[in-house]
Design a protein around this motif. Structure first.
Motif, PDB file in Angstrom:
ATOM      1  N   THR A  19      31.007  48.824 -30.947  1.00  9.27           N
ATOM      2  CA  THR A  19      29.714  48.149 -30.996  1.00  9.27           C
ATOM      3  C   THR A  19      29.942  46.645 -30.914  1.00  9.27           C
ATOM      4  OG1 THR A  19      28.762  49.910 -32.350  1.00  9.27           O
ATOM      5  CG2 THR A  19      27.617  47.790 -32.360  1.00  9.27           C
ATOM      6  N   ILE A  20      29.153  45.990 -30.051  1.00 13.56           N
ATOM      7  CA  ILE A  20      29.186  44.532 -29.911  1.00 13.56           C
ATOM      8  C   ILE A  20      27.779  44.060 -30.243  1.00 13.56           C
ATOM      9  CG2 ILE A  20      29.576  42.614 -28.326  1.00 13.56           C
ATOM     10  CD1 ILE A  20      31.268  44.661 -26.643  1.00 13.56           C
ATOM     11  N   GLU A  21      27.596  43.423 -31.407  1.00 12.13           N
ATOM     12  CA  GLU A  21      26.233  43.095 -31.826  1.00 12.13           C
ATOM     13  C   GLU A  21      26.147  41.778 -32.583  1.00 12.13           C
ATOM     14  OE1 GLU A  21      24.685  46.183 -34.337  1.00 12.13           O
ATOM     15  OE2 GLU A  21      26.267  45.952 -35.812  1.00 12.13           O
ATOM     16  N   ILE A  69      30.409  38.912 -21.374  1.00  9.58           N
ATOM     17  CA  ILE A  69      31.065  40.169 -21.740  1.00  9.58           C
ATOM     18  C   ILE A  69      31.449  40.870 -20.446  1.00  9.58           C
ATOM     19  CG2 ILE A  69      30.808  42.419 -22.849  1.00  9.58           C
ATOM     20  CD1 ILE A  69      28.624  41.166 -24.619  1.00  9.58           C
ATOM     21  N   THR A  89      28.229  50.238 -27.371  1.00 11.43           N
ATOM     22  CA  THR A  89      26.858  49.774 -27.566  1.00 11.43           C
ATOM     23  C   THR A  89      26.868  48.260 -27.674  1.00 11.43           C
ATOM     24  OG1 THR A  89      26.270  51.804 -28.743  1.00 11.43           O
ATOM     25  CG2 THR A  89      24.835  49.895 -29.074  1.00 11.43           C
ATOM     26  N   ILE A  90      25.991  47.617 -26.887  1.00  8.84           N
ATOM     27  CA  ILE A  90      25.848  46.161 -26.907  1.00  8.84           C
ATOM     28  C   ILE A  90      24.406  45.875 -27.301  1.00  8.84           C
ATOM     29  CG2 ILE A  90      25.990  44.043 -25.548  1.00  8.84           C
ATOM     30  CD1 ILE A  90      27.786  45.664 -23.580  1.00  8.84           C
ATOM     31  N   ARG A  91      24.191  45.168 -28.417  1.00 15.08           N
ATOM     32  CA  ARG A  91      22.817  44.914 -28.860  1.00 15.08           C
ATOM     33  C   ARG A  91      22.733  43.657 -29.720  1.00 15.08           C
ATOM     34  NH1 ARG A  91      23.320  50.159 -32.365  1.00 15.08           N
ATOM     35  NH2 ARG A  91      24.496  49.324 -34.115  1.00 15.08           N
ATOM     36  N   ASN A 129      22.680  40.502 -29.140  1.00 10.42           N
ATOM     37  CA  ASN A 129      23.469  39.309 -28.837  1.00 10.42           C
ATOM     38  C   ASN A 129      22.592  38.242 -28.191  1.00 10.42           C
ATOM     39  OD1 ASN A 129      26.323  40.306 -29.419  1.00 10.42           O
ATOM     40  ND2 ASN A 129      25.507  41.911 -28.099  1.00 10.42           N
ATOM     41  N   ILE A 188      26.598  40.110 -18.741  1.00  9.48           N
ATOM     42  CA  ILE A 188      27.409  41.312 -18.917  1.00  9.48           C
ATOM     43  C   ILE A 188      27.800  41.838 -17.542  1.00  9.48           C
ATOM     44  CG2 ILE A 188      27.490  43.656 -19.841  1.00  9.48           C
ATOM     45  CD1 ILE A 188      25.211  42.800 -21.763  1.00  9.48           C
ATOM     46  N   ALA A 228      23.296  48.780 -23.268  1.00  9.20           N
ATOM     47  CA  ALA A 228      22.988  47.413 -23.697  1.00  9.20           C
ATOM     48  C   ALA A 228      21.494  47.329 -23.974  1.00  9.20           C
ATOM     49  CB  ALA A 228      23.387  46.418 -22.617  1.00  9.20           C
ATOM     50  N   SER A 246      19.087  42.293 -26.254  1.00  5.70           N
ATOM     51  CA  SER A 246      19.804  41.024 -26.236  1.00  5.70           C
ATOM     52  C   SER A 246      18.884  39.972 -25.644  1.00  5.70           C
ATOM     53  CB  SER A 246      21.083  41.142 -25.409  1.00  5.70           C
ATOM     54  OG  SER A 246      21.997  42.004 -26.044  1.00  5.70           O
TER      55      SER A 246
END
Length: 127
Positions: free
Chosen positions: A39-41, A62, A77-79, A81, A92, A109, A112
């Motif tokens: 996860t990237i958040e 990213i 999961t990307i959220r 940001n 991204i 994603a 963001s």
């Protein structure tokens, strides 16, 4: 000092990148491949120090990659940001076999935001 990439991660699973200020990079913020269940958040990407702000080459906040020795990323999961840039940059970039071949669950994603004070970047095709 020229910081090109904040984090270069090849392989790994079950971790979170959260609440970071990723700033003053001349190229990518996160450059990653071969990840599972990540996860990237709630990170901030911005205040870049590009030598040529009008050149979009190798400038992603990213980036996911694969090559002959790196497995596709999945369960990412990307959220939440925030992306802020005054130069030409992609937020991204996903070059991932699973995603390319239609498995949209490989990387998702959502939610963001983007802030820019110059012209919007021109989209660039994946290699």
């Amino acid at each position: 000092t020229d910081f090109k990439i904040a984090m270069n991660i090849s392989g790994g699973s079950d971790f979170t990148i959260r609440d970071n200020d990723i700033k003053q990079m001349s190229q990518d913020g996160l450059y990653m491949g071969g990840l599972k269940n990540v996860t990237i958040e709630d990170n901030y990407f911005g205040d870049y120090l590009s030598a040529d702000p009008s050149d979009p080459t190798n400038k992603e906040s990213i980036q996911f990659y694969t090559n002959g020795s790196t497995a596709p990323s999945e369960g990412v999961t990307i959220r939440g940001n925030t992306f802020s840039s005054e130069d030409y940059r992609q937020n991204i970039l996903i070059f991932n076999e699973l995603y390319r071949d239609g498995d949209s669950s490989a990387i998702t994603a959502t939610s963001s935001s983007r802030t820019t004070t110059s012209a919007a970047p021109t989209p660039r095709a994946s290699p």
